[in-house]
Motif scaffolding. Sequence first.
Motif, PDB file in Angstrom:
ATOM      1  N   GLU A  11     -53.780 -33.412   3.429  1.00  0.00           N
ATOM      2  CA  GLU A  11     -55.139 -32.523   3.206  1.00  0.00           C
ATOM      3  C   GLU A  11     -54.475 -31.357   2.917  1.00  0.00           C
ATOM      4  N   LEU A  12     -54.149 -30.263   3.854  1.00  0.00           N
ATOM      5  CA  LEU A  12     -54.605 -29.683   3.892  1.00  0.00           C
ATOM      6  C   LEU A  12     -53.589 -28.322   2.376  1.00  0.00           C
ATOM      7  N   ILE A  13     -53.064 -29.803   2.211  1.00  0.00           N
ATOM      8  CA  ILE A  13     -51.791 -29.064   0.849  1.00  0.00           C
ATOM      9  C   ILE A  13     -52.652 -27.887   0.072  1.00  0.00           C
ATOM     10  N   VAL A  14     -53.900 -29.173  -0.392  1.00  0.00           N
ATOM     11  CA  VAL A  14     -54.393 -28.932  -1.565  1.00  0.00           C
ATOM     12  C   VAL A  14     -54.806 -27.727  -1.459  1.00  0.00           C
ATOM     13  N   ASP A  15     -55.471 -26.411  -0.243  1.00  0.00           N
ATOM     14  CA  ASP A  15     -55.718 -25.678  -0.099  1.00  0.00           C
ATOM     15  C   ASP A  15     -55.054 -24.265  -0.362  1.00  0.00           C
ATOM     16  N   LYS A  16     -53.635 -25.061   0.395  1.00  0.00           N
ATOM     17  CA  LYS A  16     -52.390 -23.873   0.163  1.00  0.00           C
ATOM     18  C   LYS A  16     -51.716 -23.633  -1.579  1.00  0.00           C
ATOM     19  N   ARG A  17     -52.275 -23.923  -2.418  1.00  0.00           N
ATOM     20  CA  ARG A  17     -51.420 -24.103  -4.511  1.00  0.00           C
ATOM     21  C   ARG A  17     -51.852 -23.082  -4.017  1.00  0.00           C
ATOM     22  N   VAL A  18     -51.173 -22.789  -5.111  1.00  0.00           N
ATOM     23  CA  VAL A  18     -51.583 -21.392  -6.644  1.00  0.00           C
ATOM     24  C   VAL A  18     -52.789 -21.792  -6.914  1.00  0.00           C
ATOM     25  N   THR A  19     -54.176 -20.464  -6.975  1.00  0.00           N
ATOM     26  CA  THR A  19     -55.081 -20.437  -8.125  1.00  0.00           C
ATOM     27  C   THR A  19     -54.847 -19.737  -8.657  1.00  0.00           C
ATOM     28  N   GLU A  20     -55.728 -19.872  -9.708  1.00  0.00           N
ATOM     29  CA  GLU A  20     -56.397 -19.036 -10.452  1.00  0.00           C
ATOM     30  C   GLU A  20     -56.881 -17.664 -10.045  1.00  0.00           C
ATOM     31  N   GLU A  21     -58.055 -17.667  -9.284  1.00  0.00           N
ATOM     32  CA  GLU A  21     -58.362 -16.856  -8.454  1.00  0.00           C
ATOM     33  C   GLU A  21     -57.660 -15.850  -7.566  1.00  0.00           C
ATOM     34  N   MET A  22     -56.836 -16.988  -6.419  1.00  0.00           N
ATOM     35  CA  MET A  22     -55.588 -16.172  -6.644  1.00  0.00           C
ATOM     36  C   MET A  22     -54.561 -15.100  -7.230  1.00  0.00           C
ATOM     37  N   VAL A  23     -54.394 -15.065  -8.387  1.00  0.00           N
ATOM     38  CA  VAL A  23     -52.909 -14.116  -9.192  1.00  0.00           C
ATOM     39  C   VAL A  23     -54.117 -13.377  -9.210  1.00  0.00           C
ATOM     40  N   ARG A  24     -55.234 -14.030 -10.705  1.00  0.00           N
ATOM     41  CA  ARG A  24     -56.659 -12.805 -11.354  1.00  0.00           C
ATOM     42  C   ARG A  24     -56.594 -11.886  -9.912  1.00  0.00           C
ATOM     43  N   GLY A  25     -57.059 -12.007  -8.494  1.00  0.00           N
ATOM     44  CA  GLY A  25     -57.207 -11.451  -7.351  1.00  0.00           C
ATOM     45  C   GLY A  25     -56.223 -10.225  -7.169  1.00  0.00           C
ATOM     46  N   ARG A  26     -54.634 -10.392  -7.971  1.00  0.00           N
ATOM     47  CA  ARG A  26     -53.714  -9.846  -7.555  1.00  0.00           C
ATOM     48  C   ARG A  26     -53.210  -8.167  -8.523  1.00  0.00           C
ATOM     49  N   ALA A  27     -54.246  -9.120  -9.435  1.00  0.00           N
ATOM     50  CA  ALA A  27     -54.075  -8.213 -11.181  1.00  0.00           C
ATOM     51  C   ALA A  27     -54.964  -7.153 -11.729  1.00  0.00           C
ATOM     52  N   GLU A  28     -55.193  -6.501 -10.215  1.00  0.00           N
ATOM     53  CA  GLU A  28     -56.576  -5.656 -10.620  1.00  0.00           C
ATOM     54  C   GLU A  28     -55.645  -4.162 -11.822  1.00  0.00           C
ATOM     55  N   HIS A  29     -54.741  -3.423 -11.217  1.00  0.00           N
ATOM     56  CA  HIS A  29     -54.262  -3.165 -11.772  1.00  0.00           C
ATOM     57  C   HIS A  29     -53.676  -3.268 -13.494  1.00  0.00           C
ATOM     58  N   ASN A  30     -54.224  -4.698 -13.662  1.00  0.00           N
ATOM     59  CA  ASN A  30     -53.921  -4.872 -15.214  1.00  0.00           C
ATOM     60  C   ASN A  30     -55.431  -5.660 -15.488  1.00  0.00           C
ATOM     61  N   GLU A  31     -56.150  -4.935 -14.930  1.00  0.00           N
ATOM     62  CA  GLU A  31     -57.532  -5.329 -15.674  1.00  0.00           C
ATOM     63  C   GLU A  31     -57.602  -6.587 -15.192  1.00  0.00           C
ATOM     64  N   CYS A  32     -57.334  -7.248 -14.260  1.00  0.00           N
ATOM     65  CA  CYS A  32     -57.754  -8.462 -13.906  1.00  0.00           C
ATOM     66  C   CYS A  32     -57.162  -9.585 -15.216  1.00  0.00           C
ATOM     67  N   GLU A  33     -55.915  -9.373 -16.061  1.00  0.00           N
ATOM     68  CA  GLU A  33     -56.295 -10.172 -16.799  1.00  0.00           C
ATOM     69  C   GLU A  33     -54.321 -10.707 -16.672  1.00  0.00           C
ATOM     70  N   ILE A  34     -54.217 -11.825 -16.308  1.00  0.00           N
ATOM     71  CA  ILE A  34     -53.003 -12.229 -16.058  1.00  0.00           C
ATOM     72  C   ILE A  34     -52.177 -13.220 -17.021  1.00  0.00           C
ATOM     73  N   PHE A  35     -52.552 -13.269 -18.433  1.00  0.00           N
ATOM     74  CA  PHE A  35     -51.710 -13.544 -19.374  1.00  0.00           C
ATOM     75  C   PHE A  35     -50.492 -12.319 -19.110  1.00  0.00           C
ATOM     76  N   SER A  36     -50.887 -11.421 -19.135  1.00  0.00           N
ATOM     77  CA  SER A  36     -49.897  -9.829 -19.529  1.00  0.00           C
ATOM     78  C   SER A  36     -49.141  -9.611 -18.650  1.00  0.00           C
ATOM     79  N   LEU A  37     -49.203 -10.756 -17.585  1.00  0.00           N
ATOM     80  CA  LEU A  37     -48.831  -9.464 -16.280  1.00  0.00           C
ATOM     81  C   LEU A  37     -47.552  -9.765 -16.318  1.00  0.00           C
TER      82      LEU A  37
END
Length: 472
Positions: A11-37
Amino acid sequence: MSAVDGGYLPELIVDKRVTEEMVRGRAEHNECEIFSLEEVSLHQQDIERIEHIDRWCRELKILYLQNNLIPRIENIGRLKKLEYLNLALNNIEVIENLEGCESLQKLDLTVNFVGRLSSVESLKVNPHLGELFLVGNPSAQFEGYRQFVVAALPQLKWLDGTAISRSERIQAQQGLEGVRRRVGEQEREYLRRRAEEREEAQRKAGGDEKGDEGRKPGFDGCHTGSEENKENEELQESREREDEEQREREFWQAPCSFTPESRLETHRHLEEKKRMKNKAKEKKPKAPRTLITADGRVMNVNETKLDFSLTEDEENHTIVLELAVYRHMDTSLIDVDIQPTYARVTVKGKIFQMALPAEVKPDSATAQRSQTTGHLVLTMPWAEGEIKVTKTVPRPPRACRSSSPRDNERKDNVPERLEVDPGRRTTVDLANIVPRPGTERSPAETSGEAPPAAAPQFSEGFVDDPDVPPLM
């Protein structure tokens, strides 16, 4: 083996997967756009499964996933432009699903659990792969490991940070059949041990679950909620703490092999301790600090730990409070509340409160920041002019004083003077130097003392004629 196959709290695995917020939060240098990362770092996030990245970030060239709990390489085949993949410090046991990464040049699998060395041959379809790291894996301990990898991947130039020379590659190709046979035998032996370790981990997980059920609160049937059993409740809590400390020591001191299951179990243990600690904090919220007592007494509080000074300006009839606020702190983080008897300052949610020595006028008070030091200066005028220190003067008992309040007030306002006894005068009364007509006073009388009575003395032949006036 994945975490679900091993039976470790799925039941804890759901919280440990890759989420869109997780990826977008690490795209600050790309203006939070993830499609062109082109680069994303998801290390140390306790991720247990790779997903969505191949659909969200098709332009990725560098992907960092080290120090997670990933058991399998999956959902990366669509990243055609991926050049560097870092999966160090994970739970990977097989090299797979990288055939679609056509541009892959570097693969880091340091300190994983790759024991099926033959799976390295799946990287033959990656023509640009020039650097591979497998140090710290069980297969790196196999006899003939380096020779097998060098022969299986002719496009490889570096293995575990060491360059592959041309002579080494030729020697690896010449003895490949013998090396392959020895590697196969070691691989089968390793897989057999791994199967036993999985079974042992499953049995241990089942036993831990039963033990947890036996340690649930209230299992002994004792009622500890009443006031009568308060001592028993404290004793029970003390025993539970001792048992918990004992289990903690046993957990860390128990010998175990380094496997994906043991690594995952350690992670679960730390997560459970963290969750219980947070739960205990929620159950016992911090009691609010008392600022004003029930009888109206103002408390002095300094949660901010800032230096301060309180001075009285007698010339201007004001009280000045200076609080050493940090110079670069924004003024919006400071809130000032001045009342007639106290001043309260809130700095970033922490309270500073000071009881004032006299009543002030809040409407006329001012709050300013120093441009040089940044200190907060509160100027508060007195409510009734100058402060006078009252001294206690002993008064006579109430029975000796006048019963009228007005008389008492009049007597209190009249200054007290020392009274001298008239009979104790030693100086000459100048007002009585010249005797009045018909009266004669001797020097003793003028000095305040009455002379003794003396008998009248008359000469012989003296006749007191009343018609004759006295001599002047």
